[in-house]
Design a protein around this motif. Structure first.
Motif, mmCIF file in Angstrom:
data_model
loop_
_atom_site.group_PDB
_atom_site.id
_atom_site.type_symbol
_atom_site.label_atom_id
_atom_site.label_comp_id
_atom_site.label_asym_id
_atom_site.label_seq_id
_atom_site.Cartn_x
_atom_site.Cartn_y
_atom_site.Cartn_z
ATOM 1 N N VAL A 56 -0.706 -1.561 -25.060
ATOM 2 C CA VAL A 56 0.437 -2.468 -25.403
ATOM 3 C C VAL A 56 1.172 -2.754 -23.923
ATOM 4 C CG1 VAL A 56 2.464 -2.835 -27.110
ATOM 5 C CG2 VAL A 56 0.376 -1.344 -27.683
ATOM 6 N N PHE A 57 1.717 -3.779 -23.978
ATOM 7 C CA PHE A 57 2.250 -4.353 -22.612
ATOM 8 C C PHE A 57 3.370 -5.252 -23.060
ATOM 9 C CE2 PHE A 57 -1.800 -3.210 -21.730
ATOM 10 C CZ PHE A 57 -1.963 -2.103 -20.705
ATOM 11 N N ALA A 58 4.281 -5.315 -22.004
ATOM 12 C CA ALA A 58 5.570 -6.256 -22.364
ATOM 13 C C ALA A 58 6.037 -6.887 -20.948
ATOM 14 C CB ALA A 58 6.714 -5.543 -22.835
ATOM 15 N N LEU A 59 6.231 -8.148 -21.215
ATOM 16 C CA LEU A 59 6.913 -8.751 -20.013
ATOM 17 C C LEU A 59 8.267 -9.289 -20.678
ATOM 18 C CD1 LEU A 59 3.897 -11.068 -19.105
ATOM 19 C CD2 LEU A 59 4.653 -9.029 -17.858
ATOM 20 N N VAL A 60 9.089 -9.703 -19.585
ATOM 21 C CA VAL A 60 10.347 -10.214 -19.891
ATOM 22 C C VAL A 60 10.688 -11.177 -19.058
ATOM 23 C CG1 VAL A 60 11.284 -8.095 -21.031
ATOM 24 C CG2 VAL A 60 11.713 -8.422 -18.360
ATOM 25 N N ALA A 61 11.499 -12.384 -19.471
ATOM 26 C CA ALA A 61 12.126 -13.318 -18.599
ATOM 27 C C ALA A 61 13.474 -12.998 -18.180
ATOM 28 C CB ALA A 61 11.964 -14.697 -19.387
ATOM 29 N N GLU A 62 13.764 -13.042 -16.948
ATOM 30 C CA GLU A 62 15.040 -12.630 -16.578
ATOM 31 C C GLU A 62 15.752 -13.890 -15.674
ATOM 32 O OE1 GLU A 62 16.244 -8.676 -14.300
ATOM 33 O OE2 GLU A 62 15.124 -9.915 -12.963
ATOM 34 N N ASP A 63 17.007 -13.928 -16.326
ATOM 35 C CA ASP A 63 17.589 -15.201 -15.556
ATOM 36 C C ASP A 63 18.156 -14.898 -14.015
ATOM 37 O OD1 ASP A 63 20.314 -13.903 -15.677
ATOM 38 O OD2 ASP A 63 20.719 -15.549 -17.505
ATOM 39 N N ALA A 64 18.625 -15.918 -13.288
ATOM 40 C CA ALA A 64 19.303 -15.565 -11.989
ATOM 41 C C ALA A 64 20.456 -14.515 -12.014
ATOM 42 C CB ALA A 64 19.834 -16.924 -11.551
ATOM 43 N N ASN A 65 20.993 -14.215 -12.936
ATOM 44 C CA ASN A 65 22.082 -13.317 -13.154
ATOM 45 C C ASN A 65 21.622 -11.948 -13.735
ATOM 46 O OD1 ASN A 65 24.271 -15.125 -12.339
ATOM 47 N ND2 ASN A 65 23.884 -15.987 -14.527
ATOM 48 N N GLY A 66 20.189 -11.640 -13.900
ATOM 49 C CA GLY A 66 19.678 -10.234 -14.320
ATOM 50 C C GLY A 66 19.839 -10.287 -15.672
ATOM 51 N N ALA A 67 20.261 -11.297 -16.461
ATOM 52 C CA ALA A 67 20.187 -11.241 -18.012
ATOM 53 C C ALA A 67 18.765 -11.504 -18.536
ATOM 54 C CB ALA A 67 20.985 -12.060 -18.526
ATOM 55 N N LEU A 68 18.332 -10.626 -19.495
ATOM 56 C CA LEU A 68 16.881 -11.019 -20.189
ATOM 57 C C LEU A 68 17.154 -12.236 -21.090
ATOM 58 C CD1 LEU A 68 15.433 -7.467 -20.623
ATOM 59 C CD2 LEU A 68 15.535 -8.799 -18.646
ATOM 60 N N VAL A 69 16.327 -13.016 -20.986
ATOM 61 C CA VAL A 69 16.458 -13.988 -22.090
ATOM 62 C C VAL A 69 15.212 -14.414 -22.756
ATOM 63 C CG1 VAL A 69 18.087 -15.338 -20.519
ATOM 64 C CG2 VAL A 69 15.686 -15.877 -20.134
ATOM 65 N N GLY A 70 14.139 -13.824 -22.484
ATOM 66 C CA GLY A 70 12.879 -13.637 -23.412
ATOM 67 C C GLY A 70 12.026 -12.540 -23.146
#
Length: 154
Positions: A56-70
């Motif tokens: 089981v794996f996970a990826l995240v989307a990180e915005d330019a400010n370091g906030a996770l958005v997805g």
């Protein structure tokens, strides 16, 4: 309107930002309040991402400010019609404020890339028939093969 973001593997120190996304995903499917997942399931899911013996794996989307958005969670498993494992995209969620900006598409494409790395040549997922916005995207990045999912809690 697009945003500047990157897709990356989840990290142990992401928990505080991952949890609201996970809760949002579960709420979308009616698992909140009295019907929320038990905390033990959330804890076990989180731990599986970092256990090398788990598929089981996970990826995240990180915005330019370091906030996770997805987020996207996926796993590999055997299949009786293929030699190599197939990839099941289990969970996909984008923060409401960032929808329509390409985050979910990039998360899906990143899972495709991860599958290719381990010679898995099939990625598949399910969604609810009422997920109209998601299905518009899914029709652009994959083929609906007409299968209907049956399930029984035991």
């Amino acid at each position: 309107m697009s945003i500047n973001f990157k897709i990356r593997p989840i990290q142990q120190n992401d928990y505080a930002q991952w949890l609201p996304l996970w809760d949002g995903y579960n709420a979308f499917y009616g698992r909140s309040g009295a019907t929320a997942l038990p905390e033990e399931i959330t804890k076990t899911t989180w731990e599986r991402f970092f256990n090398p013996s788990e598929p089981v794996f996970a990826l995240v989307a990180e915005d330019a400010n370091g906030a996770l958005v997805g987020l996207v969670h996926y796993l590999f498993h055997r299949n009786t019609t293929r030699i190599n494992d197939v990839c099941y995209l289990n969970d996909l969620f984008t923060d409401q404020a960032h929808r329509g900006r390409g985050v979910a598409r990039q998360l899906i494409l990143s899972v495709y890339d991860e599958a290719k790395k381990v010679s898995s040549n099939r990625v598949y997922w399910t969604t609810h028939t009422t997920n109209e916005a998601g299905r518009i995207l899914y029709d652009k990045v994959a083929k609906h093969l007409g299968f209907i999912v049956y399930s029984q809690e035991i």
